[in-house]
Design a protein around this motif. Structure first.
Motif, PDB file in Angstrom:
ATOM      1  N   ARG A  77      65.083  37.217  75.927  1.00 19.26           N
ATOM      2  CA  ARG A  77      65.222  38.601  76.400  1.00 19.26           C
ATOM      3  C   ARG A  77      65.608  38.632  77.880  1.00 19.26           C
ATOM      4  O   ARG A  77      66.473  39.416  78.296  1.00 19.26           O
ATOM      5  N   GLN A  81      69.106  40.090  79.678  1.00 21.70           N
ATOM      6  CA  GLN A  81      69.098  41.097  80.739  1.00 21.70           C
ATOM      7  C   GLN A  81      69.748  40.588  82.018  1.00 21.70           C
ATOM      8  O   GLN A  81      70.364  41.357  82.767  1.00 21.70           O
ATOM      9  N   TRP A 170      69.362  39.632  69.554  1.00 24.31           N
ATOM     10  CA  TRP A 170      69.774  40.795  70.329  1.00 24.31           C
ATOM     11  C   TRP A 170      68.610  41.771  70.396  1.00 24.31           C
ATOM     12  O   TRP A 170      67.617  41.629  69.656  1.00 24.31           O
ATOM     13  N   VAL A 171      68.705  42.735  71.287  1.00 21.39           N
ATOM     14  CA  VAL A 171      67.681  43.771  71.422  1.00 21.39           C
ATOM     15  C   VAL A 171      68.177  45.009  70.687  1.00 21.39           C
ATOM     16  O   VAL A 171      69.281  45.502  70.959  1.00 21.39           O
ATOM     17  N   ASP A 172      67.376  45.518  69.736  1.00 22.30           N
ATOM     18  CA  ASP A 172      67.830  46.647  68.924  1.00 22.30           C
ATOM     19  C   ASP A 172      67.539  47.986  69.598  1.00 22.30           C
ATOM     20  O   ASP A 172      67.035  48.037  70.736  1.00 22.30           O
ATOM     21  N   ALA A 173      67.838  49.064  68.899  1.00 22.78           N
ATOM     22  CA  ALA A 173      67.689  50.410  69.466  1.00 22.78           C
ATOM     23  C   ALA A 173      66.237  50.755  69.758  1.00 22.78           C
ATOM     24  O   ALA A 173      65.956  51.644  70.565  1.00 22.78           O
ATOM     25  N   GLN A 174      65.306  50.071  69.114  1.00 23.64           N
ATOM     26  CA  GLN A 174      63.872  50.303  69.355  1.00 23.64           C
ATOM     27  C   GLN A 174      63.311  49.346  70.409  1.00 23.64           C
ATOM     28  O   GLN A 174      62.100  49.231  70.570  1.00 23.64           O
ATOM     29  N   ASP A 175      64.207  48.646  71.115  1.00 22.73           N
ATOM     30  CA  ASP A 175      63.847  47.685  72.151  1.00 22.73           C
ATOM     31  C   ASP A 175      63.062  46.505  71.587  1.00 22.73           C
ATOM     32  O   ASP A 175      62.280  45.874  72.288  1.00 22.73           O
ATOM     33  N   GLN A 176      63.289  46.198  70.320  1.00 28.74           N
ATOM     34  CA  GLN A 176      62.712  45.004  69.717  1.00 28.74           C
ATOM     35  C   GLN A 176      63.714  43.868  69.791  1.00 28.74           C
ATOM     36  O   GLN A 176      64.921  44.080  69.614  1.00 28.74           O
ATOM     37  N   LEU A 177      63.225  42.661  70.035  1.00 28.49           N
ATOM     38  CA  LEU A 177      64.079  41.484  69.964  1.00 28.49           C
ATOM     39  C   LEU A 177      64.161  41.067  68.497  1.00 28.49           C
ATOM     40  O   LEU A 177      63.148  40.683  67.893  1.00 28.49           O
TER      41      LEU A 177
END
Length: 345
Positions: A77, A81, A170-177
């Protein structure tokens, strides 16, 4: 199978991981690169199109978790970033793999890369074997090690080289990896150390386990003491037909409403695990492949009859619970041969 968008590699780090698990005293240690390795177009294309993309046909969807204490999700993550962290974070990830892999794990190349897809940034992890008979050349400047790009093709581009393990994050729309995992050494029975101890993830969907749970529930239900023979045969035949159908989805509630008698629906529904009772999931028969395609009927007289589902459906094998002589199984046809055999299991 998950759809994987084409990737464009942005920065790529390469490290060497020796065979087996890292030893505190003695034993080989990983050889870390200190800077990204520039890729020529041919190498870039080969990694993406010959090593990564075909492997995604075996991919499993995963989601990061804190359960296993792996540093990988946080390191991935952070690099997504801030790309400047790739060099240092990839070393830590490679070291963690060497610590967590089994003693019998093969030596190989560890690749970590930042990539682009149309939907956003991606982080790639790949472990592949060395091609036999080649060496990896590197330059040392003080304490820094940098691999030379012209030797990358010798390292992992041979047609006989094997890809062992892949992670795509990747990081999804719910900010989960989240991401995809490929374990080509173990297939369906993926290595727990790779998914959990190394990647620090869980499977997002376990379709093969859900399918297996459905099969177990049906088997247990039709073998409930007192279940009429006619129902046992009918429900079992229906279950086999559903499992063998071309549909890629399995919905237990639809099976219940379509094939089960009203008086049995609630009882069977309650026997299903709660996570599949009201869900629709991908039908994956890999764990139950040896249990479907036919039926095995054990009789009280000690005779076991194995028949295809087609034989049950077309009347070649008939279960008649209303016979005047008592319940009986009728098998139509002539014996092609007789052979001595051990008793049925």
């Amino acid at each position: 199978m998950p759809t994987v968008e084409p990737l464009t590699l942005q920065q790529t780090m390469l490290h060497e991981i020796p065979r087996g698990r890292r030893q505190d005293k003695g034993g080989a240690e990983p050889l870390y690169s200190s800077a990204p390795t520039p890729l020529n177009p041919a190498t870039d294309r080969f990694i993406r199109e010959e090593m990564l993309q075909p492997a995604f046909a075996f991919a499993r969807e995963i989601v990061a978790t804190d359960t296993y204490g792996s540093p990988v999700p946080a390191l991935v993550r952070a690099a997504l970033q801030n790309p400047d962290l790739l060099a240092d974070n990839s070393k830590q990830i490679a070291d963690w793999m060497h610590r967590k892999q089994t003693n019998g794990s093969s030596a190989g190349v560890f690749l970590a890369a930042l990539a682009k897809a149309s939907a956003g940034d991606r982080f790639v992890i790949l472990k592949a074997e060395h091609q036999e008979g080649v060496r990896l050349n590197h330059e040392t400047n003080g304490e820094n090690v940098v691999f030379e790009v012209e030797h990358l093709t010798e390292l992992i581009m041979g047609q006989n080289s094997r890809v062992y393990k892949i992670g795509l994050f990747w990081v999804d729309a719910q900010d989960q990896l989240v991401g995809l995992m490929v374990d080509k050494q173990n297939g369906v029975s993926f290595a727990d150390y790779f998914l959990q101890q190394f990647l620090g993830c869980e499977l997002k969907h376990r379709a093969e386990v859900q399918t297996e749970e459905f099969v177990k529930a049906v088997t247990n239900f039709i073998n409930t003491p007192g279940m009429p023979e006619e129902k046992r045969a009918r429900y079992a035949t229906a279950a086999v037909a559903v499992l063998e159908s071309p549909s890629g989805q399995l919905t237990p509630s639809s099976f219940i409403s379509e094939f089960m008698d009203a008086e049995d629906r609630d009882t069977f529904s309650q026997s299903l695990p709660s996570q599949i009772r009201s869900s629709t999931f991908t039908k994956d028969t890999r764990l139950v492949r040896s249990q479907i395609g036919g039926l095995k009927v054990k009789t009280s007289s000690g005779v076991t009859i194995t028949a295809s589902s087609e034989a049950m459906q077309n009347g070649t094998v008939i279960v008649d619970p209303t016979s005047e002589d008592g319940p009986r199984i009728i098998v139509k046809g002539e014996a092609d041969s007789y052979r001595l055999s051990r008793p049925p299991a």
